[in-house]
Design a protein around this motif. Sequence first.
Motif, short mmCIF file in Angstrom:
data_model
loop_
_atom_site.label_atom_id
_atom_site.label_comp_id
_atom_site.label_asym_id
_atom_site.label_seq_id
_atom_site.Cartn_x
_atom_site.Cartn_y
_atom_site.Cartn_z
N GLY A 90 0.58 -1.43 -0.14
CA GLY A 90 0.07 -0.42 0.07
C GLY A 90 0.79 0.83 0.26
N ASP A 111 1.47 -1.41 -4.34
CA ASP A 111 -1.12 -0.99 -4.44
C ASP A 111 -1.83 -1.28 -5.23
OD1 ASP A 111 -0.86 2.15 -2.65
OD2 ASP A 111 -2.40 1.21 -3.99
N THR A 113 -4.19 0.69 -6.35
CA THR A 113 -4.33 1.52 -7.21
C THR A 113 -3.50 2.33 -8.14
OG1 THR A 113 -5.89 2.17 -4.81
CG2 THR A 113 -5.49 4.00 -7.01
C1 LIG Z 1 -3.56 6.03 3.42
S1 LIG Z 1 -3.14 5.32 1.99
C2 LIG Z 1 -1.36 5.69 2.42
C3 LIG Z 1 -0.44 5.12 1.17
C4 LIG Z 1 1.01 5.39 1.52
N1 LIG Z 1 1.56 4.30 2.18
C5 LIG Z 1 1.53 6.45 2.83
O1 LIG Z 1 1.84 6.58 3.45
O2 LIG Z 1 1.09 7.81 2.17
C6 LIG Z 1 -3.58 3.66 1.28
C7 LIG Z 1 -3.03 2.82 -0.28
O3 LIG Z 1 -3.37 1.75 0.12
C8 LIG Z 1 -4.10 0.85 -0.91
N2 LIG Z 1 -4.35 0.02 -0.69
C9 LIG Z 1 -5.55 -0.19 0.05
N3 LIG Z 1 -5.85 -1.72 0.26
C10 LIG Z 1 -5.22 -2.25 -0.88
C11 LIG Z 1 -4.18 -3.61 -0.93
N4 LIG Z 1 -6.04 -4.62 -0.29
N5 LIG Z 1 -3.44 -3.83 -1.61
C12 LIG Z 1 -3.24 -3.34 -2.08
N6 LIG Z 1 -3.06 -2.07 -2.07
C13 LIG Z 1 -4.19 -1.72 -1.20
C14 LIG Z 1 -4.66 2.31 -1.49
O4 LIG Z 1 -4.47 2.27 -3.39
C15 LIG Z 1 -3.69 3.36 -0.61
O5 LIG Z 1 -3.27 3.94 -2.07
#
Ligand SMILES: C[S@@+](CC[C@H](N)C(=O)[O-])C[C@H]1O[C@@H](n2cnc3c(N)ncnc32)[C@H](O)[C@@H]1O
Length: 217
Positions: A90, A111, A113
Motif C-alpha cells: 500500500g 499498491d 490503485t
Molecule cells: C492511506 S493510503 C497510504 C499510502 C502510503 N502508505 C502513505 O502512507 O502515504 C492507503 C493506500 O493503500 C492502498 N490499498 C488499500 N487496500 C489495498 C490492498 N488490499 N492492497 C494493496 N493496496 C491497498 C490504497 O490504494 C492506498 O494507496
Amino acid sequence: MGQITELTQVVPADPGKPVRPEAASSQRTSRELAEHPDTWSHEQADEVVRRYTELAPVWDGDRGGYRSVPLADALQRGGPWPDGLCLEVGCGTGLLSALIQDVWPKVISLDLTWAMLSRSPAAWRVLGDASQLPAGDASAQAVVLADVPLFADEVVRTLTPDGVVVWSNALGEDAPHHVPIETVLGALEKASREDWSAVMSHAGWGLWAVLRRGEAA
Ligand SMILES: C[S@@+](CC[C@H](N)C(=O)[O-])C[C@H]1O[C@@H](n2cnc3c(N)ncnc32)[C@H](O)[C@@H]1O
C-alpha cells in the motif's frame, strides 16, 4: 498474547491534527479485515480503487507534510533491521518509499490503485492486492504497512523467520486505517501459530509498531 513494549514519545505532536470524518467506519472495516481477512471482497477492492483514484491528485499536497513522521521514528528507533528484501504494501504515491529504501535498498512497492502507484518514483512498483502478495514464501526480511489493511496470512507467508513487520498510522489512534497494536499482534500470532512481540511508540500525530516473532529481547 506476546509482549508489547511502549517506548517514550520523542517527536512531539504539534497542534492542528486533522480530523478524518470517515475514520470510525473505516477503522471498523480495517479491524474486521485484520481479524477476518476472508471477508475482503471484490466490491471492497473496487471501492478502495475508486476512493484513492479520487484522492491521488491531491494526496501529496494535502497530506504529504505529516505522513512520514511516525515511520521515520520507527526506522530510527525500532531496529535492529535484518538485511534483505522489503515489501512496502500500500505504498500509495511513494511518500515513504525513500525512507524505507535508506534501510532496505531492495524494496518492492505495491499498491492496488494505479492512480496512486503511477505517481510513485519507486524503482520496483507492482500493481497488486495485499491479500495476495506477489512474492514467494519466506522471501522478504521486512514488510512495511503504513496505513493499509493487514492481511496477516500473507505477511506471515512472505516473511523470513527473522523478518520484521513495520506498522504505522500517520494519524495514530484517529487514523482511518488504525487497528490497535494488540489486534495486529494477535492477527500475526493467529496466522503463524507462533508468539510475536512488539515495540511501539507515538511520534508527531502518529504511532508505529515493529513486530517480530519470538519474545521481546
Ligand atoms: C492511506 S493510503 C497510504 C499510502 C502510503 N502508505 C502513505 O502512507 O502515504 C492507503 C493506500 O493503500 C492502498 N490499498 C488499500 N487496500 C489495498 C490492498 N488490499 N492492497 C494493496 N493496496 C491497498 C490504497 O490504494 C492506498 O494507496
